[in-house]
Scaffold this active site. Sequence first.
Site, PDB file in Angstrom:
ATOM      1  CG  ASP A   1      -0.328   0.135   2.684  1.00 26.62           C
ATOM      2  OD1 ASP A   1       0.744  -0.911   2.125  1.00 26.62           O
ATOM      3  OD2 ASP A   1      -0.700   0.527   3.310  1.00 26.62           O
TER       4      ASP A   1
ATOM      5  CG  HIS B   1      -1.216  -7.090  -1.651  1.00 25.98           C
ATOM      6  ND1 HIS B   1      -2.637  -7.475  -2.075  1.00 25.98           N
ATOM      7  CD2 HIS B   1      -1.217  -6.046  -1.015  1.00 25.98           C
ATOM      8  CE1 HIS B   1      -3.213  -5.729  -2.042  1.00 25.98           C
ATOM      9  NE2 HIS B   1      -2.585  -5.626  -0.855  1.00 25.98           N
TER      10      HIS B   1
ATOM     11  CG  ASP C   1       3.444 -16.628  -5.187  1.00 22.32           C
ATOM     12  OD1 ASP C   1       3.593 -15.251  -5.073  1.00 22.32           O
ATOM     13  OD2 ASP C   1       4.633 -16.425  -6.418  1.00 22.32           O
TER      14      ASP C   1
ATOM     15  CD  GLU D   1       0.620  -5.572   1.854  1.00 26.86           C
ATOM     16  OE1 GLU D   1      -0.217  -6.530   3.028  1.00 26.86           O
ATOM     17  OE2 GLU D   1       0.575  -4.169   1.571  1.00 26.86           O
TER      18      GLU D   1
HETATM   19  O1  9MR Z   1       1.826  -6.467   9.244  1.00 25.25           O
HETATM   20  C1  9MR Z   1       1.284  -6.406  10.040  1.00 25.25           C
HETATM   21  C2  9MR Z   1       0.504  -7.509  11.091  1.00 25.25           C
HETATM   22  O2  9MR Z   1       1.311  -7.740  12.213  1.00 25.25           O
HETATM   23  C3  9MR Z   1      -1.399  -6.892  11.423  1.00 25.25           C
HETATM   24  O3  9MR Z   1      -1.723  -8.326  12.473  1.00 25.25           O
HETATM   25  C4  9MR Z   1      -1.654  -6.779  10.093  1.00 25.25           C
HETATM   26  C5  9MR Z   1      -2.902  -6.413  10.617  1.00 25.25           C
HETATM   27  O4  9MR Z   1      -3.354  -5.439  11.738  1.00 25.25           O
HETATM   28  O5  9MR Z   1      -1.566  -5.571   9.424  1.00 25.25           O
HETATM   29  C6  9MR Z   1       0.248  -5.922   9.140  1.00 25.25           C
HETATM   30  O6  9MR Z   1       0.425  -4.548   8.737  1.00 25.25           O
HETATM   31  C7  9MR Z   1      -0.612  -4.150   7.266  1.00 25.25           C
HETATM   32  C8  9MR Z   1      -0.617  -3.261   7.219  1.00 25.25           C
HETATM   33  O7  9MR Z   1      -2.122  -3.011   8.499  1.00 25.25           O
HETATM   34  C9  9MR Z   1      -1.222  -1.747   5.779  1.00 25.25           C
HETATM   35  N1  9MR Z   1       0.539  -2.007   5.196  1.00 25.25           N
HETATM   36  C10 9MR Z   1       0.742  -3.566   5.009  1.00 25.25           C
HETATM   37  C11 9MR Z   1       0.872  -3.851   6.438  1.00 25.25           C
HETATM   38  C12 9MR Z   1       1.321  -5.706   5.723  1.00 25.25           C
HETATM   39  O8  9MR Z   1       0.186  -6.596   5.236  1.00 25.25           O
END
Ligand code: 9MR
Length: 838
Positions: free
Chosen positions: A340, A653, A701, A710
């Site tokens: 993102d 992602h 994947d 991601e």
């Molecule tokens: O890495 C984060 C993970 O530990 C959390 O459980 C999750 C839900 O809150 O969010 C992950 O972080 C994401 C973030 O919220 C937005 N950018 C992408 C991150 C990786 O997926």
Amino acid sequence: MTRHLVAALALLAALAAFPPGAANAADEGPEQIVNGSFDAGLAPWWHTSNVTPEIVDGRLCADIPGGTVNPWDVIIGQNDLKLVEGESYAYRFYASAAPAKVARALVQLPVDPWTQYLSAAPELSVSGNSYSYTFTAPAGLPNAQVAFQLGGSAEPWRFCLDEVSLKGGAPPEVYEPDTGPRVRVNMVGYLPEGPKNATVVTDEDEPLPWRLRNDAGQTVAEGATTPRGLDASSGQKVHTIDFSSYRVRGEGYTLTADGETSRPFDIAPDLYDEMRVDALKFYYTQRSGIEILDSLRPGYGRPAGHVQQAPNQGDKQVPCQAGVCDYTLDVSGGWYDAGDHGKYVVNGGISVHQLMSAYERDKTAFPDGQLAIPESGNGVPDILDEARWEMEFLLKMQRPDGMAHHKIHDAQWTGLPLLPHLDPQKRELHPVSTAATLNLAATAAQAARLFAPYDKEFAERNQQAAVKAWAAAVKNPEVYADPNDGTGGGAYPDNDVTDEFYWAAAELYITTGDKQFRDHVLASKHHTGDIWRERGFDWGNTAQLGRLELATVPNKLPDRERVRASVLEGADKYLKTMREHPYGLPYNPPDFDWGSNNLVLNNMVVMAVAFDISGEEKYRAGVREAMDYILGRNALNQSYVTGYGEVASKNQHSRWYARQLDPSLPNPPHGTLAGGPNSSIQDPLAQRLLRGCKPQFCYIDHIESWSTNELTINWNSPLAWISSFLADRRPAASCRVSYTTHGSWSDGFNAQVTITNTGEKAVDGWTLRWWFLGGQNVRRAWNATVRQEGSVVTAKSLPWNAKIAPGRSVTLGFLGAAAPGPNPAPEVFVLNGGVCGR
Ligand code: 9MR
């Protein structure tokens, strides 16, 4: 319970309706709705942006705004349901409304002309009812939508929903990953001197013969497997193969057992040299606010993102979310968090820390010019230039009162693909938080000491920001990020910041030597508690960072030996987990977390630090073996690092490495880590394909699987740290150095350094190197020629003391210029390229 049945059921002509309550074959059919009971949170349910559903007592509930005109002005729904032509379906749900309301429940085409396969107008009551309907699909549809249209009311009301079920039709798609041969190896390869283990998936109970073949097909080693029983993380029965004693370098080796032959691998000492660089090069193409030059990253060039050029609204004058603040900040620059375009201080913090920590561990490994970035050639190690790109952003997130904003991101989630410079969303600053403020304090304190030899002004700016952030956090110790603030970006909530306090105090103490920070460190429960959790450390669990720093970076903590010993205890714990794990993983919770690969790597960091502290081979061997899991010795038989191994993740992602969606875009660059198996599979794609997965299989994947696949800045940072450790070929210690300060006065000090040859061979001519991290300078030396460049001090032997026989010592001494801080003794000494023990 009253049953409100389908008085107003509007069926299309093609639909055959079953009488309510009639026995219905569809009821026996497979369930098509994902997470209809909301036990797994909200996903994959979606909603219009004017409602914020939440889970209350196991139900979805939402405050529906008043003053909307059409039913479709407020919607909660689920997409991607597969309907088969001619099949009958039973649709049920439980709902309530306060005050009572008529809503619309639809099963329909998700796009214009929104053809409705089922359209009902249930009268919802305050006490709640169950509703059920049946219909036959007049046509097949791969992506039908279930929608609750809740708009059109003048008054606000509250809606709750539960037990949504759509049964019937064909069983949901069964996804079978292609896992290739049942013999699983590290597809990148094995270090000649390191452990060499592989896994065979087999139902056999007795040991099986195995063969190792070279690229000419000759058998070069053989033996018998060790049965390991049932592995809970994969649901597979496995055996292991140990071929550690085979050390001949070469390419294209294969292992054969139980009639299956592994994918090829190498045995070579330099396997991790490129990965260490690639894992770091990843950060340049994550940069915000700067053009990415195609000349530096062929195929990855793109215009600067978020610099106030349409359609971007830009990061140079960012307002707060409504009601949060009345100013704007320039928060341009930094790295995009992940796939993102958000930028989050708590996640930026651990990422930039781990980069700086890799450098602090081994300064010889990160020269200027290493990463092909715009700053290459400026006389500063590239890894520090890259870290500075993020540090400058983190500093911008600090308010004049010292508190730091938690994050800045788009007002709404955007779709894929979307290059950073094309993002049209409004950017917003979110409230300050204690966690963000302490992340800034910790990383700025660390930057202050690392940048001191290169840029005094920047080092001072960091130190001031760190001290100010600390004071602000102490004053506001419980300002927590809102866990529901997750529209348009991640929430990154954390309601326990005692660990962030500990980490920040540790960094500040190491850098300044101040008593207030030492006192906080010594009083913190994290200083003595068992912080080595099985699930590893991460952005929300940072006490471990403080402990590792205090153990490895020179400081005068009174109980430092205990701190160092505690790292070995943590490492022993992870080694034990690994030995007991049939696949050799130092991570074995019953369910795998979001970003599990990064937790595996962080547990490996603890083992690596234990090796650095103790020199004990078992810890280094643990790190080397655990890496096999990341690079192919796993249930899916795949590497999680792009470009490494015959089958590797490549569709992570991301909005800009989105080749899977747009062939004109690139895949993620080589050296990009995928988050990896995640038992909670929050994204709809994973929920459709991986339902019921055993932990190691909860991964796909695919670019749409944001919860398993991601890429992030905080997952590549342990990859960079660990690959750098694995690439480290500095020989084992054959020397010992003692360093004593004999006297110090207001503007100087006098020190003596004794080198002892603990090896078996005589040393003939020596160069000793150490680092002054407290800003000290050598003025005049004796018994050696001493030069200092930045923080690096190099002492060379003179003709008369060049020889050191085994067991003998030489001594040199010098006068040093006063250090601004506490004048810490250097702890790492490198003699003729080899690190000395102490
Ligand atoms: O890495 C984060 C993970 O530990 C959390 O459980 C999750 C839900 O809150 O969010 C992950 O972080 C994401 C973030 O919220 C937005 N950018 C992408 C991150 C990786 O997926």
